[in-house]
Design a protein around this motif. Structure first.
Motif, PDB file in Angstrom:
ATOM      1  N   VAL A 170      -0.491   4.976  -4.780  1.00 12.36           N
ATOM      2  CA  VAL A 170       0.681   4.488  -5.491  1.00 12.36           C
ATOM      3  C   VAL A 170       1.440   3.582  -4.541  1.00 12.36           C
ATOM      4  O   VAL A 170       1.817   4.003  -3.436  1.00 12.36           O
ATOM      5  CB  VAL A 170       1.567   5.653  -5.985  1.00 12.36           C
ATOM      6  CG1 VAL A 170       2.809   5.123  -6.673  1.00 12.36           C
ATOM      7  CG2 VAL A 170       0.766   6.549  -6.937  1.00 12.36           C
ATOM      8  N   ASP A 171       1.626   2.334  -4.958  1.00  9.62           N
ATOM      9  CA  ASP A 171       2.301   1.334  -4.135  1.00  9.62           C
ATOM     10  C   ASP A 171       3.808   1.554  -4.102  1.00  9.62           C
ATOM     11  O   ASP A 171       4.375   2.171  -5.003  1.00  9.62           O
ATOM     12  CB  ASP A 171       2.042  -0.079  -4.686  1.00  9.62           C
ATOM     13  CG  ASP A 171       0.583  -0.491  -4.566  1.00  9.62           C
ATOM     14  OD1 ASP A 171      -0.100  -0.007  -3.650  1.00  9.62           O
ATOM     15  OD2 ASP A 171       0.136  -1.295  -5.406  1.00  9.62           O
ATOM     16  N   GLY A 172       4.443   1.006  -3.088  1.00  9.72           N
ATOM     17  CA  GLY A 172       5.902   1.013  -3.003  1.00  9.72           C
ATOM     18  C   GLY A 172       6.433   2.077  -2.066  1.00  9.72           C
ATOM     19  O   GLY A 172       5.696   2.943  -1.575  1.00  9.72           O
ATOM     20  N   ALA A 173       7.743   2.005  -1.830  1.00  4.62           N
ATOM     21  CA  ALA A 173       8.402   2.914  -0.890  1.00  4.62           C
ATOM     22  C   ALA A 173       8.263   4.377  -1.298  1.00  4.62           C
ATOM     23  O   ALA A 173       8.209   5.263  -0.446  1.00  4.62           O
ATOM     24  CB  ALA A 173       9.874   2.542  -0.764  1.00  4.62           C
ATOM     25  N   ALA A 174       8.229   4.654  -2.578  1.00 11.46           N
ATOM     26  CA  ALA A 174       8.116   6.035  -3.054  1.00 11.46           C
ATOM     27  C   ALA A 174       6.670   6.483  -3.174  1.00 11.46           C
ATOM     28  O   ALA A 174       6.399   7.648  -3.449  1.00 11.46           O
ATOM     29  CB  ALA A 174       8.803   6.182  -4.410  1.00 11.46           C
ATOM     30  N   GLY A 175       5.760   5.568  -2.973  1.00 10.23           N
ATOM     31  CA  GLY A 175       4.351   5.854  -3.200  1.00 10.23           C
ATOM     32  C   GLY A 175       3.683   6.599  -2.071  1.00 10.23           C
ATOM     33  O   GLY A 175       4.329   7.168  -1.195  1.00 10.23           O
ATOM     34  N   GLY A 176       2.393   6.582  -2.115  1.00  9.56           N
ATOM     35  CA  GLY A 176       1.580   7.268  -1.127  1.00  9.56           C
ATOM     36  C   GLY A 176       0.163   7.369  -1.634  1.00  9.56           C
ATOM     37  O   GLY A 176      -0.216   6.707  -2.598  1.00  9.56           O
ATOM     38  N   SER A 177      -0.612   8.196  -0.968  1.00  8.15           N
ATOM     39  CA  SER A 177      -1.994   8.431  -1.370  1.00  8.15           C
ATOM     40  C   SER A 177      -2.210   9.920  -1.572  1.00  8.15           C
ATOM     41  O   SER A 177      -1.728  10.733  -0.778  1.00  8.15           O
ATOM     42  CB  SER A 177      -2.967   7.932  -0.296  1.00  8.15           C
ATOM     43  OG  SER A 177      -2.929   6.535  -0.203  1.00  8.15           O
ATOM     44  N   TRP A 178      -2.946  10.238  -2.618  1.00 10.33           N
ATOM     45  CA  TRP A 178      -3.308  11.612  -2.915  1.00 10.33           C
ATOM     46  C   TRP A 178      -4.807  11.625  -3.174  1.00 10.33           C
ATOM     47  O   TRP A 178      -5.345  10.683  -3.750  1.00 10.33           O
ATOM     48  CB  TRP A 178      -2.558  12.121  -4.140  1.00 10.33           C
ATOM     49  CG  TRP A 178      -1.098  12.266  -3.903  1.00 10.33           C
ATOM     50  CD1 TRP A 178      -0.447  13.386  -3.457  1.00 10.33           C
ATOM     51  CD2 TRP A 178      -0.097  11.270  -4.093  1.00 10.33           C
ATOM     52  NE1 TRP A 178       0.895  13.133  -3.366  1.00 10.33           N
ATOM     53  CE2 TRP A 178       1.141  11.839  -3.745  1.00 10.33           C
ATOM     54  CE3 TRP A 178      -0.110   9.933  -4.515  1.00 10.33           C
ATOM     55  CZ2 TRP A 178       2.343  11.141  -3.809  1.00 10.33           C
ATOM     56  CZ3 TRP A 178       1.080   9.227  -4.578  1.00 10.33           C
ATOM     57  CH2 TRP A 178       2.290   9.845  -4.223  1.00 10.33           C
ATOM     58  N   ALA A 179      -5.457  12.681  -2.772  1.00  7.19           N
ATOM     59  CA  ALA A 179      -6.903  12.764  -2.950  1.00  7.19           C
ATOM     60  C   ALA A 179      -7.309  14.164  -3.366  1.00  7.19           C
ATOM     61  O   ALA A 179      -6.640  15.153  -3.041  1.00  7.19           O
ATOM     62  CB  ALA A 179      -7.617  12.383  -1.652  1.00  7.19           C
TER      63      ALA A 179
END
Length: 128
Positions: free
Chosen positions: A54-63
């Motif tokens: 998920v892009d942006g400051a609030a985003g991240g990566s989940w797997a």
């Protein structure tokens, strides 16, 4: 005002999803916790991973990683056989069914195994 109600107000007045990472990040993280359920009908070899970015400051990566029978959350994104990248707004709306999985796929970048990326974009985290 909690983030759910804030988003409902934003939708009513046609404003984008809250961009404040302090407000959005915890909600997106909670929504991503349903990712292991998205692939429950999809079998892949043990060690295969599906990744949501998920892009942006609030985003991240989940797997999530397959053990050959089921999927479980993991911090490691190596071994990804399918990766979906989308904006925070798209993910928020998808996870709460403010948009359909088809619309989310149109707004996202899908890489790798088509069945895996499809499963990632079927995530449903909360219904209101």
């Amino acid at each position: 005002m909690d983030t759910r109600h804030e988003q409902q107000v934003r939708d009513t007045v046609h404003r984008d999803t809250a961009a404040d990472a302090d407000l959005s990040r915890p909600a997106l993280d909670a929504f991503a916790r349903a990712l292991h359920l998205s692939g429950r009908d999809l079998t892949r070899p043990a060690g295969s991973a599906a990744v949501l970015r998920v892009d942006g400051a609030a985003g991240g990566s989940w797997a999530v990683r397959s053990d050959g029978r089921a999927w479980a959350h993991t911090d490691a994104t190596d071994g990804a056989i399918g990766t979906v990248t989308m904006s925070a707004d798209t993910f928020w709306r998808l996870a709460t069914r403010g948009i359909t999985p088809d619309i989310a796929r149109d707004r996202s970048t899908l890489d790798g195994d088509a069945d895996v990326t499809r499963a990632v974009t079927e995530i449903l985290s909360i219904v209101w």
